[in-house]
Design a protein around this motif. Structure first.
Motif, PDB file in Angstrom:
ATOM      1  N   ALA A  13       0.811  -1.216   0.000  1.00 18.63           N
ATOM      2  CA  ALA A  13       0.000   0.000   0.000  1.00 18.63           C
ATOM      3  C   ALA A  13       0.837   1.255   0.000  1.00 18.63           C
ATOM      4  N   ILE A  14       2.077   1.130   0.440  1.00 18.98           N
ATOM      5  CA  ILE A  14       2.927   2.310   0.526  1.00 18.98           C
ATOM      6  C   ILE A  14       4.005   2.250  -0.548  1.00 18.98           C
ATOM      7  N   GLY A  15       4.045   3.293  -1.374  1.00 13.92           N
ATOM      8  CA  GLY A  15       5.124   3.430  -2.344  1.00 13.92           C
ATOM      9  C   GLY A  15       5.169   2.331  -3.389  1.00 13.92           C
ATOM     10  N   SER A  16       4.056   1.733  -3.735  1.00 16.62           N
ATOM     11  CA  SER A  16       4.104   0.630  -4.674  1.00 16.62           C
ATOM     12  C   SER A  16       3.213   0.833  -5.889  1.00 16.62           C
ATOM     13  N   SER A  17       2.761   2.070  -6.090  1.00 20.42           N
ATOM     14  CA  SER A  17       1.886   2.333  -7.215  1.00 20.42           C
ATOM     15  C   SER A  17       2.653   2.225  -8.530  1.00 20.42           C
ATOM     16  N   HIS A  18       2.087   1.462  -9.480  1.00 24.04           N
ATOM     17  CA  HIS A  18       2.735   1.302 -10.776  1.00 24.04           C
ATOM     18  C   HIS A  18       1.931   1.964 -11.879  1.00 24.04           C
ATOM     19  N   GLY A  19       0.984   2.809 -11.503  1.00 19.60           N
ATOM     20  CA  GLY A  19       0.177   3.508 -12.494  1.00 19.60           C
ATOM     21  C   GLY A  19       0.971   4.613 -13.166  1.00 19.60           C
ATOM     22  N   HIS A  20       0.284   5.379 -13.977  1.00 24.23           N
ATOM     23  CA  HIS A  20       0.943   6.459 -14.716  1.00 24.23           C
ATOM     24  C   HIS A  20       1.435   7.529 -13.749  1.00 24.23           C
ATOM     25  N   ARG A  21       2.734   7.828 -13.825  1.00 28.75           N
ATOM     26  CA  ARG A  21       3.324   8.843 -12.953  1.00 28.75           C
ATOM     27  C   ARG A  21       4.027   9.862 -13.848  1.00 28.75           C
ATOM     28  N   PRO A  22       3.378  10.994 -14.115  1.00 32.91           N
ATOM     29  CA  PRO A  22       3.937  12.008 -15.019  1.00 32.91           C
ATOM     30  C   PRO A  22       5.322  12.450 -14.582  1.00 32.91           C
ATOM     31  N   PHE A  23       6.176  12.748 -15.572  1.00 29.28           N
ATOM     32  CA  PHE A  23       7.561  13.129 -15.277  1.00 29.28           C
ATOM     33  C   PHE A  23       7.620  14.358 -14.383  1.00 29.28           C
ATOM     34  N   GLY A  24       6.817  15.387 -14.703  1.00 28.66           N
ATOM     35  CA  GLY A  24       6.834  16.606 -13.904  1.00 28.66           C
ATOM     36  C   GLY A  24       6.437  16.356 -12.468  1.00 28.66           C
ATOM     37  N   ALA A  25       5.426  15.525 -12.277  1.00 28.36           N
ATOM     38  CA  ALA A  25       4.972  15.204 -10.922  1.00 28.36           C
ATOM     39  C   ALA A  25       6.038  14.413 -10.174  1.00 28.36           C
ATOM     40  N   ARG A  26       6.759  13.561 -10.901  1.00 31.55           N
ATOM     41  CA  ARG A  26       7.831  12.787 -10.271  1.00 31.55           C
ATOM     42  C   ARG A  26       8.970  13.702  -9.817  1.00 31.55           C
ATOM     43  N   MET A  92      -0.728   9.320   9.355  1.00 30.73           N
ATOM     44  CA  MET A  92      -0.903  10.656   9.904  1.00 30.73           C
ATOM     45  C   MET A  92      -1.480  11.587   8.845  1.00 30.73           C
ATOM     46  N   HIS A  93      -2.462  12.379   9.235  1.00 30.01           N
ATOM     47  CA  HIS A  93      -3.114  13.273   8.279  1.00 30.01           C
ATOM     48  C   HIS A  93      -2.152  14.290   7.698  1.00 30.01           C
ATOM     49  N   ARG A  94      -1.235  14.821   8.525  1.00 28.18           N
ATOM     50  CA  ARG A  94      -0.342  15.875   8.065  1.00 28.18           C
ATOM     51  C   ARG A  94       0.736  15.364   7.114  1.00 28.18           C
ATOM     52  N   THR A  95       0.909  14.048   7.013  1.00 29.00           N
ATOM     53  CA  THR A  95       1.955  13.492   6.152  1.00 29.00           C
ATOM     54  C   THR A  95       1.419  12.510   5.114  1.00 29.00           C
ATOM     55  N   GLU A  96       0.110  12.401   5.018  1.00 33.08           N
ATOM     56  CA  GLU A  96      -0.458  11.363   4.149  1.00 33.08           C
ATOM     57  C   GLU A  96      -0.280  11.656   2.660  1.00 33.08           C
ATOM     58  N   GLN A  97       0.152  12.860   2.301  1.00 29.38           N
ATOM     59  CA  GLN A  97       0.386  13.195   0.905  1.00 29.38           C
ATOM     60  C   GLN A  97       1.871  13.196   0.535  1.00 29.38           C
ATOM     61  N   ARG A  98       2.703  12.687   1.420  1.00 28.73           N
ATOM     62  CA  ARG A  98       4.119  12.624   1.096  1.00 28.73           C
ATOM     63  C   ARG A  98       4.360  11.599  -0.019  1.00 28.73           C
ATOM     64  N   PRO A  99       5.426  11.793  -0.807  1.00 25.23           N
ATOM     65  CA  PRO A  99       5.627  10.984  -2.020  1.00 25.23           C
ATOM     66  C   PRO A  99       5.656   9.479  -1.810  1.00 25.23           C
ATOM     67  N   LEU A 100       6.228   9.010  -0.704  1.00 22.28           N
ATOM     68  CA  LEU A 100       6.264   7.572  -0.469  1.00 22.28           C
ATOM     69  C   LEU A 100       4.882   7.021  -0.147  1.00 22.28           C
ATOM     70  N   VAL A 101       4.072   7.822   0.503  1.00 21.31           N
ATOM     71  CA  VAL A 101       2.724   7.381   0.877  1.00 21.31           C
ATOM     72  C   VAL A 101       1.823   7.307  -0.349  1.00 21.31           C
ATOM     73  N   THR A 102       1.929   8.292  -1.220  1.00 21.22           N
ATOM     74  CA  THR A 102       1.082   8.316  -2.413  1.00 21.22           C
ATOM     75  C   THR A 102       1.565   7.351  -3.491  1.00 21.22           C
ATOM     76  N   GLY A 103       2.791   6.859  -3.366  1.00 17.76           N
ATOM     77  CA  GLY A 103       3.332   5.963  -4.372  1.00 17.76           C
ATOM     78  C   GLY A 103       4.021   6.662  -5.512  1.00 17.76           C
ATOM     79  N   MET A 104       4.139   7.984  -5.448  1.00 11.92           N
ATOM     80  CA  MET A 104       4.808   8.721  -6.519  1.00 11.92           C
ATOM     81  C   MET A 104       6.298   8.378  -6.565  1.00 11.92           C
ATOM     82  N   VAL A 105       6.873   8.027  -5.404  1.00 11.62           N
ATOM     83  CA  VAL A 105       8.263   7.588  -5.312  1.00 11.62           C
ATOM     84  C   VAL A 105       8.284   6.258  -4.565  1.00 11.62           C
ATOM     85  N   ALA A 106       9.004   5.301  -5.074  1.00 11.88           N
ATOM     86  CA  ALA A 106       9.123   3.998  -4.420  1.00 11.88           C
ATOM     87  C   ALA A 106      10.129   4.092  -3.270  1.00 11.88           C
TER      88      ALA A 106
END
Length: 316
Positions: A13-26, A92-106
């Motif tokens: 569930a953490i950092g394992s998203s393999h969907g489309h990840r735009p270069f700019g967002a990465r 944690m609510h204050r950190t739930e959008q960090r890159p590892l949590v969202t899967g944007m970075v493995a």
């Protein structure tokens, strides 16, 4: 010792998203791993010390090299902090959008990124600044990762007190970059930041203590009531203000201008600290506690105090 097991999310569930990840967002995600807003404050405290060490305008190429090295150093440490804390960040609510949590970075990418920045920053300081600054930078990274993140954060309510030492190292690095040695003046400013850190962070911890309680991180507001936290904030605030004045007397490393700024800014700080303590003693809770007033003022205080440090050499 305070040790709490934290329930993990399901595997993958953490950092394992393999969907489309735009270069700019990465790219922006990797920038976010460095915690730019925290580094901004670190650099604000580094450059003025270089002016103080130079007694005026330091070599601007050296300033640029120190800022770039400082960004990479702190950024590497912050990325490693996110790698280690990815389990609790997900809860944690204050950190739930960090890159590892969202899967944007493995996780492995974050680890490699953090280690690379740490190694490159140390080499950068060694080659382009001096070995002393490189050693101080490396010490700050190792302290933040191993002493604070792995050793203190999840075990003691004194975590932010002693963990703050890593952030204080920037003033020593700034001074050593110019002088290639250390002296009493940067150590005074080191202590100012040391005593500044707890009353800066504890108000924020009061605001989000439910997050820390959920994951078992014993920040002081989690294990003690608001009155105790408010009292500690007042104590640390007084010590911080008094220590800040020693740069003027008895050390004599600053003039009347810095002293006046330190007194004025410190007075505003103490008014806010005592007001927060008074509201806590009166049993005020929720939005009316206004704990974030001191948090926001603390950033202004540090910024303006170090601006005074930079300006002072030109008025002597």
């Amino acid at each position: 010792m305070f040790v709490t097991a934290v329930e993990s999310r399901p595997a993958g569930a953490i950092g394992s998203s393999h969907g489309h990840r735009p270069f700019g967002a990465r790219v922006m995600a990797f920038v976010a791993l460095t915690k730019p807003r925290i580094i901004e404050l670190l650099l604000i405290t580094t450059v003025p010390v270089m002016f103080l060490a130079a007694g005026g305008v330091p070599d601007l190429w050296l300033v640029a090299a120190t800022m770039i090295g400082g960004y990479m150093s702190a950024g590497g440490a912050n990325a490693l902090n996110m790698y280690i804390d990815r389990d609790i960040d997900a809860l944690m609510h204050r950190t739930e959008q960090r890159p590892l949590v969202t899967g944007m970075v493995a996780p492995w990418e974050c680890l490699v990124f953090g280690v690379t920045l740490s190694v490159v920053s140390t080499a950068w300081f060694w080659v382009l600044v001096n070995p002393l600054s490189a050693a101080l930078s490396l010490a700050a990274i190792l302290y933040y990762v191993f002493v604070y993140t792995l050793g203190l954060k999840r075990r003691t309510a004194q975590n932010i007190v002693w963990g703050g030492i890593a952030g204080c190292m920037q003033v020593l690095i700034g001074w050593s970059a110019v002088r290639n040695e250390l002296a009493w003046a940067p150590f005074v400013l080191f202590l100012v930041l040391f005593f500044w850190t707890p009353p800066h962070y504890w108000p924020l911890s009061m605001k989000v203590k439910d997050d820390y309680e959920r994951v078992g991180v014993p920040m002081l507001p989690v294990v003690a009531g608001n009155v105790v936290v408010g009292r500690q904030i007042v104590i640390y605030s007084w010590v911080m203000v008094l220590v800040s004045l020693t740069l003027w007397w008895p050390l004599g490393a600053a003039s009347w201008f810095y002293a006046a700024a330190a007194v004025l800014l410190g007075a505003f700080w103490l008014v806010e600290a005592h007001a927060l303590y008074a509201r806590a003693k009166a049993g005020v809770v929720g939005a009316k506690l206004k704990e974030m007033r001191l948090f926001h003022w603390s950033i202004t205080y540090a910024t303006l105090l170090f601006v005074a440090v930079a300006v002072d050499p030109f008025l002597r």
